[in-house]
Design a protein around this motif. Structure first.
Motif, short mmCIF file in Angstrom:
data_model
loop_
_atom_site.label_atom_id
_atom_site.label_comp_id
_atom_site.label_asym_id
_atom_site.label_seq_id
_atom_site.Cartn_x
_atom_site.Cartn_y
_atom_site.Cartn_z
N SER A 233 0.82 -1.21 0.00
CA SER A 233 0.00 0.00 0.00
C SER A 233 0.85 1.27 0.00
O SER A 233 0.54 2.24 -0.70
CB SER A 233 -0.95 0.01 1.21
OG SER A 233 -0.21 -0.07 2.42
N ARG A 234 1.94 1.27 0.75
CA ARG A 234 2.79 2.47 0.81
C ARG A 234 3.50 2.74 -0.53
O ARG A 234 3.42 3.86 -1.05
CB ARG A 234 3.80 2.35 1.95
CG ARG A 234 3.17 2.50 3.34
CD ARG A 234 4.20 2.28 4.43
NE ARG A 234 5.27 3.26 4.37
CZ ARG A 234 5.24 4.45 4.94
NH1 ARG A 234 4.17 4.82 5.63
NH2 ARG A 234 6.26 5.27 4.86
N PRO A 235 4.21 1.76 -1.11
CA PRO A 235 4.84 2.06 -2.40
C PRO A 235 3.84 2.37 -3.51
O PRO A 235 4.13 3.21 -4.38
CB PRO A 235 5.64 0.78 -2.72
CG PRO A 235 5.12 -0.25 -1.81
CD PRO A 235 4.62 0.44 -0.59
N HIS A 268 0.29 14.88 2.26
CA HIS A 268 -1.11 14.63 2.59
C HIS A 268 -1.75 13.67 1.58
O HIS A 268 -2.53 12.78 1.97
CB HIS A 268 -1.89 15.95 2.61
CG HIS A 268 -1.49 16.87 3.72
ND1 HIS A 268 -1.26 16.43 5.00
CD2 HIS A 268 -1.28 18.22 3.74
CE1 HIS A 268 -0.93 17.44 5.77
NE2 HIS A 268 -0.93 18.54 5.03
N THR A 269 -1.42 13.83 0.31
CA THR A 269 -1.95 12.93 -0.72
C THR A 269 -1.47 11.50 -0.49
O THR A 269 -2.26 10.54 -0.58
CB THR A 269 -1.52 13.40 -2.12
OG1 THR A 269 -1.99 14.73 -2.34
CG2 THR A 269 -2.07 12.48 -3.19
N THR A 274 -2.53 5.97 1.06
CA THR A 274 -2.11 4.80 1.83
C THR A 274 -3.27 4.25 2.66
O THR A 274 -3.57 3.04 2.62
CB THR A 274 -0.93 5.14 2.76
OG1 THR A 274 0.17 5.59 1.98
CG2 THR A 274 -0.50 3.92 3.56
N TRP A 275 -3.93 5.14 3.40
CA TRP A 275 -5.05 4.69 4.23
C TRP A 275 -6.23 4.24 3.38
O TRP A 275 -6.97 3.32 3.75
CB TRP A 275 -5.46 5.79 5.19
CG TRP A 275 -4.54 5.88 6.37
CD1 TRP A 275 -3.55 6.79 6.57
CD2 TRP A 275 -4.49 4.98 7.48
NE1 TRP A 275 -2.89 6.54 7.76
CE2 TRP A 275 -3.45 5.43 8.34
CE3 TRP A 275 -5.23 3.86 7.84
CZ2 TRP A 275 -3.13 4.79 9.52
CZ3 TRP A 275 -4.90 3.21 9.04
CH2 TRP A 275 -3.87 3.67 9.86
#
Length: 310
Positions: A233-235, A268-269, A274-275
């Motif tokens: 999710s992060r990458p 912020h984006t 990610t969430w």
């Protein structure tokens, strides 16, 4: 007939011991954190790690014993699935990931999902070889227990690593890691292995023992992809952020092999994406689990069968 009638129902227990356990455990963890910060006593760090990492997983074990334990899924089997299943899972995953995932890449996230879901399924299969009876519901309960055991041990490792930074020990990093992983634990390993446990035991209920089937392989791939999406999710959020908001200068720096400085808006984006991806993954997993659980309940009503005494 009386024995069969008694055996056909889970062992009934009153009260909500799982909720009491969660609340008392949470208070003890908070107290450990406060005392450690106040006294700088690093000897309490293992207490923080163990309480924080095992609180949510063990709460599920208590809940499972209260609501689903019977003459087959006994307290001993639930405990064994949590400890042995979780330990076998993390050991197997560590060996296989070290052997096959030496180079970091995008495919490594898929590899981690395939490996970790496989070792948890193998651990569940090993623990369920000689059960006197199989049902889809029992498979989901024991599968979730193995998954939560895996999650507890894995979280303790992440918490331990978060403690060490370039500036020395960081209790703040440790606490933040435990809070985040504790909140996300219910929609992670326990959920994924519960899905596979239900599929495995559904076949075993018909054949008398666990077997490898096309349905099991298919659901294993689905769960592994859910796992991979969670880890990636992060990458993925980084790539999407750059795709939507990246400037020409930032892309040029990336082509030169340098890391561009993100703007506040990009931060912020990235956080929102990610969430959002984690939420999407969790919703998909919960939807699948609810469907499998309804199927398990329907099978219990159609084919309740006697629950044998020990």
């Amino acid at each position: 007939m009386a024995d069969q009638a008694i055996g056909a129902r889970p062992i009934e227990r009153r009260g909500r011991q799982w909720l009491r356990f969660l609340l008392v455990g949470l208070l003890l963890w908070v107290a450990s954190v406060v005392v450690t910060f106040a006294t700088d006593n690093v000897n309490l760090v293992p207490t923080i790690i163990l309480l924080g990492s095992f609180l949510v997983p063990v709460t599920f074990v208590v809940y499972a014993f209260e609501h689903y334990a019977d003459q087959v899924v006994t307290a001993q089997r639930i405990f064994t699935a949590f400890v042995y299943g979780g330990a076998l899972g993390v050991l197997g995953a560590s060996v296989l990931e070290a052997a096959f995932l030496r180079q970091p890449s995008g495919l490594a996230y898929v590899g981690v999902g395939l490996i970790e879901e496989a070792v948890k399924l193998a651990a569940l299969w090993l623990l369920a070889r000689r059960l006197p009876r199989y049902s889809m519901r029992d498979g989901m309960v024991l599968g979730a227990t193995v998954g939560f055991g895996f999650a507890a041990l894995e979280s303790s490792g992440y918490a331990f690593n978060a403690l060490f930074t370039m500036d020395g020990l960081s209790l703040q990093n440790l606490v933040e890691t435990e809070v985040l992983r504790g909140l996300l634990t219910p929609v992670g390993h326990g959920l994924w292995t519960a899905i596979l446990g239900g599929v495995l035991f559904r076949t075993a209920a018909r054949t008398g023992r666990p077997r490898l089937t096309g349905a099991l392989v298919g659901w294993y791939l689905v769960v592994a992809l859910l796992h991979a999406l969670w880890d990636a999710s992060r990458p993925i959020a980084v790539w999407l952020t750059l795709l939507f908001t990246g400037t020409q200068v930032q892309w040029e720096l990336i082509r030169m092999g340098r890391v561009p400085q993100p703007t506040q808006a990009q931060v912020h984006t990235f956080t929102s994406l990610t969430w959002g991806l984690l939420l999407l993954d969790a919703l998909l997993g919960v939807a699948v689990l609810r469907g499998r659980w309804r199927e398990a309940q329907a099978l219990e009503r159609v084919q309740p069968g006697p629950r044998p005494t020990p």
